[in-house]
Design a protein around this motif. Structure first.
Motif, PDB file in Angstrom:
ATOM      1  N   ASP A  22     -58.963  74.326  22.952  1.00  0.00           N
ATOM      2  CA  ASP A  22     -58.705  75.010  21.690  1.00  0.00           C
ATOM      3  C   ASP A  22     -59.916  75.858  21.340  1.00  0.00           C
ATOM      4  O   ASP A  22     -61.044  75.546  21.753  1.00  0.00           O
ATOM      5  CB  ASP A  22     -58.428  73.992  20.572  1.00  0.00           C
ATOM      6  N   HIS A  24     -61.497  78.543  17.985  1.00  0.00           N
ATOM      7  CA  HIS A  24     -61.345  79.081  16.625  1.00  0.00           C
ATOM      8  C   HIS A  24     -62.463  80.083  16.348  1.00  0.00           C
ATOM      9  O   HIS A  24     -63.574  79.925  16.856  1.00  0.00           O
ATOM     10  CB  HIS A  24     -61.440  77.962  15.585  1.00  0.00           C
ATOM     11  N   HIS A  56     -58.119  69.139  17.791  1.00  0.00           N
ATOM     12  CA  HIS A  56     -56.918  69.831  18.288  1.00  0.00           C
ATOM     13  C   HIS A  56     -56.837  69.739  19.815  1.00  0.00           C
ATOM     14  O   HIS A  56     -55.766  69.493  20.384  1.00  0.00           O
ATOM     15  CB  HIS A  56     -56.914  71.298  17.839  1.00  0.00           C
TER      16      HIS A  56
HETATM   17 MG    MG Z   1     -56.841  74.672  16.688  1.00  0.00          MG
END
Ligand code: MG
Length: 169
Positions: A22, A24, A56
Motif C-alpha cells: 500500500d 499513500h 492496509h
Molecule cells: Mg491504504
C-alpha cells in the motif's frame, strides 16, 4: 491423489502465504498513523480512512493468504462509514469475521518506505501493537524501515509491503 496433496498430508501443515502493498501521499496537517501507532511527523498520510498504509498492507496480506480478495472489496473508499476510520477496526473486523476459516499466524514480515521521520524509536511500539492486534507473540512480527534512496515519487509518500504466513487449522 496429487503429489502436493500427499506432501501436505505428510507434513500436517496447511500453510498459506499472503502479500500486501500500500502507498499513500504525505500531506501537512494530519497525523501519521502507522501500524495503529501515531508517529511524530510533520506530514501525515492522506486517505479516506486514517491512511495507515502499514495496516492496509497487512490486511491485504492476510486476505491474500486466506484467498479472500483485498481491502478495497471489504471496506470500499466509496463507503462513507469508513471516512476517517481507525484502520485497526478494519483488521479487527477481518479477524473476527465468521466466514473465515480458523487459522494461526506463523509470522509477519513488513517493510515501510519513508523518507522521514526515521522510525527507529517507533518500531518496537508498532510491532508490539500489531502483534497485540493479531494475537501473536512479538517475535513473530518483524518490521523493517527503509528510505526511498532518492527515488521517492514526485510528492512525499509512504509505502508499506507485508508478507504474512499462516496455517489453516
Ligand atoms: Mg491504504
Amino acid at each position: 491423489m496429487t503429489r502436493s496433496k500427499s506432501r501436505s498430508r505428510q507434513s500436517g501443515l496447511n500453510l498459506r502465504v499472503g502479500h500486501g502493498w500500500d502507498s499513500h501521499r504525505l500531506v501537512p496537517g494530519i497525523p501519521l498513523m502507522l501500524g495503529g501507532v501515531r508517529v511524530e511527523s510533520e506530514l501525515g498520510a492522506a486517505g479516506h480512512s486514517d491512511g495507515d498504509c502499514l495496516l492496509h498492507a497487512l490486511i491485504d496480506a492476510l486476505l491474500g493468504a486466506l484467498g479472500r480478495g483485498d481491502i478495497g472489496q471489504w471496506f470500499p473508499d466509496s463507503d462513507a462509514r469508513w471516512r476517517g476510520a481507525d484502520s485497526r477496526k478494519f483488521l479487527e473486523a477481518v479477524l473476527r469475521h465468521p466466514d473465515l476459516p480458523d487459522f494461526r499466524i506463523v509470522n509477519v514480515d513488513m517493510t515501510v518506505l519513508l523518507e522521514k521521520p526515521k522510525l527507529g524509536s517507533s518500531k518496537a511500539a508498532i510491532s508490539e501493537t500489531l502483534a497485540g492486534l493479531l494475537g501473536v507473540d512479538t517475535a513473530r512480527v518483524n518490521l523493517k524501515a527503509k528510505t526511498w534512496e532518492g527515488i521517492e515519487p514526485r510528492e512525499p509518500a509512504i509505502a508499506a509491503e507485508v508478507v504474512l504466513l499462516l496455517e489453516i487449522l
